[in-house]
Write a protein that holds these residues in place. Structure first.
Motif, PDB file in Angstrom:
ATOM      1  N   ASN A 255       0.872  -1.197   0.583  1.00 39.10           N
ATOM      2  CA  ASN A 255       0.068  -0.145  -0.088  1.00 39.10           C
ATOM      3  C   ASN A 255       0.758   1.036  -0.041  1.00 39.10           C
ATOM      4  O   ASN A 255       1.221   1.661   1.328  1.00 39.10           O
ATOM      5  CB  ASN A 255      -0.437   0.111   1.576  1.00 39.10           C
ATOM      6  CG  ASN A 255      -1.726   1.334   1.650  1.00 39.10           C
ATOM      7  OD1 ASN A 255      -1.665   2.565   0.664  1.00 39.10           O
ATOM      8  ND2 ASN A 255      -3.087   1.186   1.728  1.00 39.10           N
TER       9      ASN A 255
ATOM     10  N   ARG B   8       8.577  -4.093  -0.941  1.00 32.73           N
ATOM     11  CA  ARG B   8       8.192  -2.418   0.606  1.00 32.73           C
ATOM     12  C   ARG B   8       9.438  -1.403   1.074  1.00 32.73           C
ATOM     13  O   ARG B   8       9.149  -0.493   1.169  1.00 32.73           O
ATOM     14  CB  ARG B   8       7.028  -2.682   2.035  1.00 32.73           C
ATOM     15  CG  ARG B   8       6.306  -2.126   2.500  1.00 32.73           C
ATOM     16  CD  ARG B   8       6.117  -2.560   3.726  1.00 32.73           C
ATOM     17  NE  ARG B   8       4.530  -1.557   4.382  1.00 32.73           N
ATOM     18  CZ  ARG B   8       5.529  -1.114   5.164  1.00 32.73           C
ATOM     19  NH1 ARG B   8       7.129  -2.263   6.733  1.00 32.73           N
ATOM     20  NH2 ARG B   8       5.112  -0.264   6.320  1.00 32.73           N
TER      21      ARG B   8
ATOM     22  N   GLU C  32       0.931   3.648   3.663  1.00 36.07           N
ATOM     23  CA  GLU C  32       1.797   3.259   4.056  1.00 36.07           C
ATOM     24  C   GLU C  32       2.781   3.109   4.323  1.00 36.07           C
ATOM     25  O   GLU C  32       3.629   3.957   4.831  1.00 36.07           O
ATOM     26  CB  GLU C  32       1.338   1.285   4.875  1.00 36.07           C
ATOM     27  CG  GLU C  32      -0.258   1.170   4.715  1.00 36.07           C
ATOM     28  CD  GLU C  32       0.407  -0.491   4.912  1.00 36.07           C
ATOM     29  OE1 GLU C  32       0.784  -1.456   4.880  1.00 36.07           O
ATOM     30  OE2 GLU C  32      -1.283  -0.855   5.081  1.00 36.07           O
TER      31      GLU C  32
ATOM     32  N   GLU D 175       2.852   7.035   4.439  1.00 34.90           N
ATOM     33  CA  GLU D 175       3.025   7.453   5.803  1.00 34.90           C
ATOM     34  C   GLU D 175       4.307   7.093   6.984  1.00 34.90           C
ATOM     35  O   GLU D 175       4.928   7.576   7.773  1.00 34.90           O
ATOM     36  CB  GLU D 175       1.448   6.916   6.701  1.00 34.90           C
ATOM     37  CG  GLU D 175       0.466   7.102   6.048  1.00 34.90           C
ATOM     38  CD  GLU D 175       0.543   8.292   6.783  1.00 34.90           C
ATOM     39  OE1 GLU D 175       1.007   8.947   7.661  1.00 34.90           O
ATOM     40  OE2 GLU D 175       0.459   9.161   5.644  1.00 34.90           O
ATOM     41  N   ARG D 176       4.985   5.861   6.704  1.00 36.31           N
ATOM     42  CA  ARG D 176       6.157   5.375   7.717  1.00 36.31           C
ATOM     43  C   ARG D 176       7.167   6.743   7.157  1.00 36.31           C
ATOM     44  O   ARG D 176       8.208   7.378   8.209  1.00 36.31           O
ATOM     45  CB  ARG D 176       6.123   4.587   7.055  1.00 36.31           C
ATOM     46  CG  ARG D 176       7.981   3.946   7.067  1.00 36.31           C
ATOM     47  CD  ARG D 176       8.177   3.471   8.673  1.00 36.31           C
ATOM     48  NE  ARG D 176       9.418   3.009   9.146  1.00 36.31           N
ATOM     49  CZ  ARG D 176       9.598   3.235  10.655  1.00 36.31           C
ATOM     50  NH1 ARG D 176       8.650   3.723  11.382  1.00 36.31           N
ATOM     51  NH2 ARG D 176      11.159   2.242  10.888  1.00 36.31           N
TER      52      ARG D 176
END
Length: 349
Positions: free
Chosen positions: A195, A232, A198, A201-202
């Motif tokens: 995603n 990721r 995500e 945001e990290r």
């Protein structure tokens, strides 16, 4: 699938035209650009879609007389309710005597494809250069460090020991640099569902932890974007490298309290990059209001060891480009004073 409908798989605008100028086939890409259905285009004179018709009429006459293998010229394509589109026109004889093949390459697309090809070629050349250079440095480096350690064991003078410690310390520093150069080529590519928000945001949390005051990181997300297949951790590192560079470029504005980075996600449809056409692609923009990229390094931005900041290693953007290319994507940059926009493009399933 008929032979003509194979042209629907191409990103290039293609029309098959009779020698009298009437379109007998238009591919899907031409439909998209014209904003017209194939049914509306076929059966009409192609010259009517050009702002100037004489060059196309001359090309058709040349095709009839076999005066050339392929004729190229630049023109403007007339489109309903839109600005004329600059295109590079290629007229070539077909395998049928009464038809010619017409390719229309949008000049902006052609320029972009040329730029992308240069980026890909540069990245490949950089990868080979880095591998070879790093291995050439790595082997003698171990010998230098080992010799310094042996020498340190033999000397008694504190001054001389300080010199050997400097050699060992600098050898270790170079070893770390070599390891960083080789890291993206050693690390396995771990693929899973990712995603992108995500990931953003990290990165956002990491940057705000490092720069807690004076910097705003604005979210501008399209939450309808589906998950993509990728690594990721690599994507986090790629985005983090770009955002971290932006934050460091904003140091003066962070001091005054008006620094801003925007993380923007969008879907791009029917996009062509890396010589392929994709139905959907992710666009991730990292936009900052900093001083912009120095003109003298714009063309070398993704080269290893090129940095616009004193003390910078020049590896961050190179590693980011490597990780994104491992996802069949690329990074583009547009920078002026007050606005720098790094755009990550990655195909979506």
């Amino acid at each position: 699938m008929t032979p003509t409908h194979m042209f629907d798989l191409l990103a290039t605008l293609v029309a098959i035209v009779r020698v009298d100028g009437v379109v007998v086939f238009a591919n899907a890409a031409l439909e998209d650009v014209m904003g017209l259905s194939r049914r509306n285009i076929e059966g009409t004179p192609l010259s009517g879609y050009f702002t100037e018709t004489q060059a196309f009429d001359n090309a058709l006459q040349g095709a009839q007389t076999n005066a050339f293998a392929a004729l190229r010229y630049d023109a403007h394509l007339r489109r309903p309710n839109q600005e004329p589109l600059p295109v590079h026109v290629i007229v070539a004889p077909s395998d049928r005597a009464d038809e010619v093949l017409v390719e229309l390459l949008p000049l902006e697309q052609q320029t972009r494809q040329d730029r992308e090809e240069r980026l890909i070629d540069q990245a490949q050349a950089n990868k080979e250069l880095i591998r070879n250079l790093a291995h050439e440095i790595k082997n003698p480096l171990g010998g230098i460090r080992g010799a310094a350690q042996l020498l340190q064991m033999e000397v008694e003078s504190k001054d001389l020991i300080e010199y050997t410690q400097v050699i060992i310390h600098e050898a270790d520093r170079l070893q770390v640099l070599v390891d960083r150069l080789l890291a993206p080529h050693r690390r396995p590519h771990v693929v899973g569902d990712v995603n992108i928000h995500e990931v953003c945001e990290r990165v956002r949390s990491l940057i705000l932890a490092e720069f807690p005051k004076g910097l705003r990181v604005v979210r501008d997300y399209d939450t309808s974007i589906p998950e993509l297949r990728g690594d990721r951790e690599q994507l986090i590192q790629a985005v983090l490298n770009i955002v971290h560079n932006a934050a460091q470029a904003l140091v003066d504005r962070i001091t005054t309290g008006d620094a801003q980075i925007i993380l923007r996600t969008r879907i791009n449809r029917q996009v062509t990059f890396s010589k392929q056409r994709y139905r959907l692609a992710l666009e991730l923009h990292v936009i900052d209001n900093g001083p912009g990229i120095p003109e003298e390094i714009k063309d070398r931005l993704f080269f290893p060891l090129v940095s616009g900041r004193d003390g910078g290693s020049g590896l961050g953007l190179n590693l980011a480009q490597t990780f994104v290319q491992q996802h069949h994507g690329l990074i583009e940059c547009d920078s002026v004073v007050g606005r720098t926009d790094f755009k990550i493009l990655i195909p979506l399933p």
